[in-house]
Enzyme design. Sequence first.
Site, short mmCIF file in Angstrom:
data_model
loop_
_atom_site.label_atom_id
_atom_site.label_comp_id
_atom_site.label_asym_id
_atom_site.label_seq_id
_atom_site.Cartn_x
_atom_site.Cartn_y
_atom_site.Cartn_z
N HIS A 41 -9.13 -63.52 -0.95
CA HIS A 41 -9.49 -62.94 -2.24
C HIS A 41 -10.98 -62.99 -2.54
O HIS A 41 -11.61 -61.98 -2.79
CB HIS A 41 -8.73 -63.63 -3.38
CG HIS A 41 -9.07 -63.10 -4.72
ND1 HIS A 41 -10.08 -63.63 -5.51
CD2 HIS A 41 -8.55 -62.07 -5.43
CE1 HIS A 41 -10.15 -62.95 -6.64
NE2 HIS A 41 -9.24 -62.00 -6.62
N HIS B 175 2.05 -62.95 -5.89
CA HIS B 175 0.59 -62.79 -5.99
C HIS B 175 -0.12 -63.66 -4.96
O HIS B 175 -0.06 -64.89 -5.03
CB HIS B 175 0.16 -63.19 -7.41
CG HIS B 175 -1.29 -63.04 -7.68
ND1 HIS B 175 -2.09 -64.10 -8.02
CD2 HIS B 175 -2.10 -61.95 -7.67
CE1 HIS B 175 -3.32 -63.68 -8.23
NE2 HIS B 175 -3.36 -62.38 -8.02
#
Length: 245
Positions: free
Chosen positions: A50, A8
């Site tokens: 992100h 991730h």
Amino acid sequence: MNTKVWAHRGASAYAPENTLEAFEMAAQMHADGVELDIQLTRDGEMVVTHDEEIKRVTGQPGYVKDYTLAELKQMQFNRTHPEFDNARIPTLEEVYRLLKPTGLTINVELKTGIFWYKGIEEKALQLTKDLGMEEAVVYSSFNHYTLVHMRKLDPSIRTGLLYSDDWIDVFPYAKNTALVNYLHPALYHLQDPAYTQKAHAFGLETHVWTVNDEEYMKLCAKMGTEAIITNKPDLCREVLTAAEK
């Protein structure tokens, strides 16, 4: 099929998330794939990061979209792991070139939920094609308009539907409306013990996020999820290897 390990934002428990350092570490930890996030800079470059705001990872104010690539490249993207003293924001192309020799799956999440970056879908598809990465790349988004649009642009791509809150009839919606191949649910959706069976009934695979605890890694494997998205690919690989014995 054995459950896969997807790192991730790279091996983000150990290196600054969404950096080349984190992705390289994920490969070294024998992950099967990585998950990353893309946005557009002010000058239209695809960068891997992100948050729409850069403060959490740089300490600087403002949004990704308000800076040029050159301006962002001058900043340290290491605030989560300051021991990496030269971590920079990578472009999607840089990540592709780093990981292409590894054969890892690359889950590209398009961050179009807040800012609808014009043309980002076309840019992502073109870059993937230009670098011959079609077989390696999966696209996902919380913005399901993005997924449908990409599917219309190229029906051959693989897409995953990201969602967090509970939905009624998410399985037929994913298959028949969003037209995806995969479900990308938050971990807590697996409180439904029949989740993966329901997904399989609609021909959908399950890639679950973000799983960092050993007990839940074991649960995901037991339930037959196709991929675990984790900040700790080394631990996840260890747990899955032990479970397969």
